[in-house]
Design a protein around this motif. Structure first.
Motif, PDB file in Angstrom:
ATOM      1  N   GLN A 164      11.236 -41.299  37.581  1.00 15.19           N
ATOM      2  CA  GLN A 164      12.172 -40.082  37.091  1.00 15.19           C
ATOM      3  C   GLN A 164      12.201 -39.925  35.720  1.00 15.19           C
ATOM      4  OE1 GLN A 164      15.708 -41.011  39.742  1.00 15.19           O
ATOM      5  NE2 GLN A 164      15.354 -38.796  40.226  1.00 15.19           N
ATOM      6  N   GLU A 165      12.250 -38.716  35.004  1.00 14.20           N
ATOM      7  CA  GLU A 165      12.511 -38.452  33.801  1.00 14.20           C
ATOM      8  C   GLU A 165      13.950 -38.438  33.440  1.00 14.20           C
ATOM      9  OE1 GLU A 165      10.238 -38.667  31.244  1.00 14.20           O
ATOM     10  OE2 GLU A 165       8.359 -38.610  32.522  1.00 14.20           O
ATOM     11  N   LYS A 166      14.504 -39.276  32.643  1.00 13.20           N
ATOM     12  CA  LYS A 166      15.966 -39.235  32.268  1.00 13.20           C
ATOM     13  C   LYS A 166      15.831 -39.214  30.639  1.00 13.20           C
ATOM     14  CE  LYS A 166      18.669 -40.969  35.244  1.00 13.20           C
ATOM     15  NZ  LYS A 166      19.440 -42.125  36.079  1.00 13.20           N
ATOM     16  N   GLN A 167      16.781 -38.114  30.368  1.00 15.38           N
ATOM     17  CA  GLN A 167      16.803 -38.340  28.747  1.00 15.38           C
ATOM     18  C   GLN A 167      15.616 -38.533  28.072  1.00 15.38           C
ATOM     19  OE1 GLN A 167      20.222 -40.901  28.144  1.00 15.38           O
ATOM     20  NE2 GLN A 167      21.750 -39.344  29.188  1.00 15.38           N
ATOM     21  N   ALA A 222      19.744 -35.971  42.033  1.00 16.73           N
ATOM     22  CA  ALA A 222      19.884 -34.998  41.038  1.00 16.73           C
ATOM     23  C   ALA A 222      18.875 -34.777  40.240  1.00 16.73           C
ATOM     24  CB  ALA A 222      21.316 -34.994  40.562  1.00 16.73           C
ATOM     25  N   LEU A 223      17.787 -35.363  40.204  1.00 16.67           N
ATOM     26  CA  LEU A 223      16.784 -35.448  39.261  1.00 16.67           C
ATOM     27  C   LEU A 223      15.463 -35.295  40.141  1.00 16.67           C
ATOM     28  CD1 LEU A 223      17.504 -37.841  36.345  1.00 16.67           C
ATOM     29  CD2 LEU A 223      17.834 -35.307  36.466  1.00 16.67           C
TER      30      LEU A 223
END
Length: 264
Positions: A214-217, A245-246
């Protein structure tokens, strides 16, 4: 004859030059007849990145896009993806295996679009009759099948000369809906590292263990997961805990036209 030309400005001149060459080379002998197989000529096909041609009549109408790797042709349709795999036999002839991958209970009418158009065009000159030519065909870096499952897209693209495909799971969508069926396979096994081995009549094709993330920040966060074998040469994905949620990406890789496919 299949030709990939490098740019739009020189298409007319190069096309005329190629046509003149064909006419001179076949003077007194005739040009390829409808009963003869199409010949394939490519410029640096082995070195060029994998590209997806839009189907403009050069192949079966059911095909939306096709791509060519060394020893392999990939046909993408909304209902399934077909891999035609060639390998040399001991007598020097080429043998062909056909592998069909389909999304079980997937959307058979998924919108199929090309993304990231590449420079150059593809031209087919199959005879001396212009009405049999297919010219100015665009090529793309990727093909997206939107909503193959609810909230899930399937994206094909090339990494060098290898074929990759991502399942892009939107926030809130359920990745357990994804199930792949492989037709034309004698049996499927997982090796010790989690790679999927597909045994075909003429050899073996390996699909590397998927990478989930997942891509987070702005950073890529790895997610635990892998293949899960099901009866009937079907495969699902095991997915570890993740932030629903992502968006979630599931990324396997076909090992095409390399030592993973052993002929003869």
């Amino acid at each position: 004859m299949w030709v990939c030309l490098p740019g739009r400005r020189s298409i007319r001149a190069l096309s005329l030059l190629l046509l003149s060459f064909l006419v001179l080379a076949n003077a007194g002998h005739g040009v390829e007849s409808a009963s003869e197989p199409d010949t394939l000529a490519a410029i640096n096909l082995d070195q060029s990145p994998l590209a997806f041609e839009a189907n403009r009549g050069q192949t079966d109408p059911a095909v939306a896009y096709l791509a060519r790797a060394q020893g392999c042709t990939v046909f993408v349709t909304p209902g399934e993806t077909v891999l035609s795999l060639c390998s040399p036999s001991s007598g020097g002839a080429r043998t062909v295996s056909v592998l069909r991958m389909r999304c079980v209970d997937g959307n058979l009418h998924a919108s199929t679009t090309g993304g990231e158009e590449m420079p150059g065009r593809v031209h087919y000159f199959r005879s001396s009759h212009p009405d049999r030519w297919h010219t100015d065909i665009p090529v793309y870096r990727q093909v997206r099948l939107a909503q193959i499952y609810p909230g899930i897209d399937l994206v094909y693209y090339g990494c060098g000369r290898q074929l990759e495909y991502d399942f892009v799971v939107s926030p809130g969508a359920d990745p357990t809906h994804i199930t792949l069926a492989f037709d034309g396979v004698e049996h499927t096994v997982l090796d010790d590292t989690g790679n999927l081995e597909l045994q075909l009549p003429e050899g073996q094709l390996v699909v590397r263990r998927p990478v989930l993330y997942q891509e987070k920040q702005g950073a890529r966060v790895p997610i635990e997961g892998g293949f899960a074998l099901l009866p009937g040469n079907r495969v699902a994905f095991e997915v570890g805990p993740y932030d629903s949620a992502l968006a979630l990406t599931i990324d396997p890789v076909f090992g095409l036209a390399y030592s993973t496919y052993l002929g003869g």
